[in-house]
Design a protein around this motif. Structure first.
Motif, short mmCIF file in Angstrom:
data_model
loop_
_atom_site.label_atom_id
_atom_site.label_comp_id
_atom_site.label_asym_id
_atom_site.label_seq_id
_atom_site.Cartn_x
_atom_site.Cartn_y
_atom_site.Cartn_z
N PHE A 126 -14.02 0.75 2.73
CA PHE A 126 -12.70 0.88 2.12
C PHE A 126 -11.64 1.41 3.09
CE2 PHE A 126 -15.55 0.68 -1.46
CZ PHE A 126 -14.86 -0.12 -2.35
N ARG A 127 -11.89 2.56 3.69
CA ARG A 127 -10.84 3.10 4.55
C ARG A 127 -10.73 2.34 5.86
NH1 ARG A 127 -8.65 6.79 7.92
NH2 ARG A 127 -10.57 7.40 8.97
N GLY A 137 -7.07 2.62 5.88
CA GLY A 137 -6.45 2.47 4.57
C GLY A 137 -6.44 3.77 3.80
N PHE A 161 -6.84 4.28 -0.22
CA PHE A 161 -8.12 4.35 -0.93
C PHE A 161 -8.59 5.78 -1.10
CE2 PHE A 161 -8.12 0.07 0.95
CZ PHE A 161 -8.29 -0.69 -0.20
N SER A 162 -8.11 6.67 -0.23
CA SER A 162 -8.47 8.08 -0.36
C SER A 162 -7.84 8.70 -1.59
CB SER A 162 -8.02 8.86 0.88
OG SER A 162 -8.64 8.36 2.04
N SER A 216 0.86 -1.18 0.00
CA SER A 216 0.00 0.00 0.00
C SER A 216 0.90 1.23 0.00
CB SER A 216 -1.01 -0.02 1.13
OG SER A 216 -1.99 -1.02 0.88
N PHE A 263 -17.84 4.72 2.01
CA PHE A 263 -16.40 4.69 1.75
C PHE A 263 -15.64 4.42 3.04
CE2 PHE A 263 -12.36 7.04 1.83
CZ PHE A 263 -11.69 6.34 0.83
N VAL A 290 -12.48 5.72 -6.22
CA VAL A 290 -13.66 5.28 -5.46
C VAL A 290 -14.00 6.26 -4.33
CG1 VAL A 290 -12.34 3.87 -3.83
CG2 VAL A 290 -14.72 3.26 -4.35
N ALA A 291 -13.00 7.00 -3.85
CA ALA A 291 -13.23 7.90 -2.71
C ALA A 291 -14.27 8.96 -3.01
CB ALA A 291 -11.92 8.57 -2.29
N LEU A 327 -7.66 7.01 -4.46
CA LEU A 327 -8.22 6.31 -5.62
C LEU A 327 -9.59 6.89 -5.99
CD1 LEU A 327 -7.29 2.64 -4.64
CD2 LEU A 327 -6.02 4.25 -6.07
#
Length: 596
Positions: free
Chosen positions: A515-516, A494, A497-498, A412, A511, A502-503, A500
């Motif tokens: 994800f996070r 995570g 993901f912020s 990551s 979200f 998707v955020a 990417l």
């Protein structure tokens, strides 16, 4: 009958030792008793006990990564064997040798509901280079066991190194009836790798391509297995080739080309190393300006996404892969050439004079240099003047470590932070599990590296989720008498993901939850757990002093430095540093100092 079993297993252990295997990583269990005791009785094999098979697998991975030799893994039957799978997959993709020995029920007990019995035959599927369900040892001979060991070492250490799996069916009684035998080891021989075909014709063709094209680049990714010293020799070869060709070399820290490491002959090959490609090539205008005609790829696929996308869009006329393992692995762009070259054979085409005049002011090579220098200066000024966020934490850690230390960066963001913000790694060796690129097992991998050379300082540079994912690995350090420095950037979840798409495309609550995944834990609560000494640091000076003191004392256990960062501040700084690097590069272009 038990004596015959131990004689066979002892012959296997002795043959492993004669072929250069020095370590066995054992997880406690009953069915594996003969394997455990025979490995422990063999004086040329060190035994390490790991309570958790998943941690044991990555510990063996770290040993293999450091030495280039396979470590033997030993576990009991059932789900114990299944817990090796993540490490086996990483070893397979990363080319790390490993010998997995799983104890099993004998054939008459399989498929009838016997406790702790699952189908272990072929359990690792295509992730292993060789898999065998062995005969029951009391029906085999010591000579056969020696052949099993020879096949295991040769396959694990061959042209395409990786894990092998031997499934051992063992009948009760499992305990020894007398003293556990230790067969003598006649000689110790290191397993040799090899190259499948003569690469001379392809290397000659590559030399012609170099002569005909000024706009070329060397792109260095993580190196295949074979031990850290072999990796450093490959990095030196990449630098030497790039300097001979008159091309820049793009390489992240885990490719070792940014370091001041010397090759096997004591020299540090010159090269123009581009350290800011992550920033420069994320700008479409700069990426187009720097479009190459030739790309020579060495090592595995690079971590840096902008570099991968740049090569896909640019579609150079020549894309040549240097592939010592003959795997034909490459990312989404097309290869036009493939060379199964060793370090030595790659050296062979750089002994003569390379193309002249390629370092002229304003030319291709000089322009890369100037753009990279401008971007480096902008990032240096902004990162070192700012708060202790991810960028500065990575820079401080590398600077605070002693000579020849090893950093294992988790996947990551940490491995990407080294790439984006650490431009000169000095003599520090940077590693990451980039085979399958999971976040699991990084602490255990780092401890395996520490076990291979206890005199060397090993540091884990981790995100919070990766740290939590391998707590059992951290807790093993003190029990094994090993020392580890761990620096954890805690953004409570995570953060990657912020960054990417998707955020911004799903509801904020979804979200966060999906994800996070904020964990809400105070990692300082680990202080005192399993020999972990946890401390929260709040500024760069504290981090530097804490890392330096831990490296100096090296008390067994884990010195854990926790750096709390605000996700929003961290994301904002990442974007501002990239913007600053790109702005500085555009200014260099506008000033007319570059004419690419």
């Amino acid at each position: 009958m038990t004596g015959a079993v131990y004689d066979v297993v002892a012959a296997f252990a002795a043959r492993l030792a004669s072929l250069g295997v020095t370590d066995a990583v054992i997880s406690p269990g009953s069915r594996s008793t003969p394997l455990t005791l025979c490995c422990h009785a063999q004086p040329r094999i060190r035994t390490w006990v790991q309570l958790d098979e998943r941690a044991a697998g990555f510990f063996a991975l770290g040993l293999g990564r450091a030495t280039g030799r396979p470590a033997a893994l030993v576990c009991t039957s059932g789900t114990a064997a299944a817990n090796y799978l993540p490490a086996v997959v990483e070893a397979s993709h990363a080319g790390i040798p490993m010998i997995v020995c799983t104890a099993d029920r004998p054939p008459e007990l399989r498929g009838w509901g016997s406790p702790q019995t699952i189908d272990q035959v072929g359990i690792y599927g295509p992730a292993v280079r060789w898999s065998v369900d062995l005969p029951v040892p009391d029906e085999a001979s010591p000579e056969a066991a020696a052949r099993w060991a020879e096949t295991a070492v040769a396959t694990a250490s061959g042209s395409d190194p990786g894990p092998v799996h031997l499934n051992w069916p063992l009948r009760e009684p499992l305990e020894p009836s007398s003293e556990v035998p230790a067969h003598p080891v006649a000689r110790v021989r290191e397993p040799d790798g090899y190259v499948r075909r003569d690469p001379s014709p392809e290397l000659a063709a590559l030399a012609d391509i170099v002569a005909a094209h000024e706009r070329g680049v060397v792109v260095a990714g993580p190196w295949p297995g074979g031990g850290l010293q072999r990796e450093l020799r490959w990095a030196a070869a990449a630098r030497r080739f790039a300097a001979w060709a008159g091309w820049p070399v793009i390489g992240e820290p885990i490719s070792h080309v940014r370091g001041r490491h010397r090759d096997g002959r004591g020299a540090r090959p010159p090269a123009r190393v581009v350290a800011t490609a992550d920033h420069l090539l994320a700008d479409e205008s700069l990426a187009e300006t720097l479009r190459p005609d030739v790309a020579v790829l060495v090592g595995r696929t690079v971590t840096t996404k902008p570099v991968r996308l740049w090569l896909e869009r640019a579609r150079p006329a020549h894309v040549v892969l240097i592939d010592p393992e003959d795997r034909w692995e490459h990312a989404a762009f097309r290869l036009t050439g493939h060379i199964p070259a060793s370090v030595e054979s790659l050296h062979s085409i750089t002994t003569g004079a390379g193309p002249s005049g390629r370092d002229a002011a304003g030319g291709w090579l000089d322009s890369w240099d100037r753009l990279d220098a401008a971007a480096r200066g902008a990032v240096d000024a902004a990162a070192d003047d700012g708060p202790l966020l991810s960028a500065r934490a990575a820079r401080v850690l590398v600077a605070a470590l002693p000579t020849d230390a090893v950093i294992v960066a988790t996947n990551s963001l940490p491995v990407r932070d080294l790439d984006a913000f650490v431009f000169d790694t000095g003599s520090v060796v940077c590693c990451a599990n980039r085979g399958a690129a999971g976040i699991d097992g990084s602490a255990s991998t780092a401890l395996g590296l520490a076990a291979a050379d206890p005199s060397r300082t090993v540091a884990l540079y981790s995100g919070d989720l990766a740290l939590l994912h391998d707590l059992s690995g951290l807790a093993a350090a003190a029990r094994l008498g090993l020392h580890l420095i761990a620096v954890c950037v805690d953004n409570d979840g995570g953060e990657i993901f912020s960054l990417l798409p998707v955020a911004g495309r799903i509801p904020a609550d979804d979200f966060e939850r999906l994800f996070r995944t904020p964990h809400g834990l105070d990692l300082c609560g680990l202080d005192g757990f399993g020999g972990i000494r946890a401390r929260r640091v709040t500024n760069a000076d504290e981090l530097s002093e804490t890392v330096g003191a831990a490296a100096a004392t090296r008390t067994p256990g884990v010195d854990l430095c926790i750096v709390d960062v605000s996700r929003d501040d961290d994301v904002a700084q990442r974007r501002s540093l990239t913007a600053a690097a790109q702005h500085a590069a555009h200014q260099a272009l506008a000033a007319g100092r570059c004419h690419v």
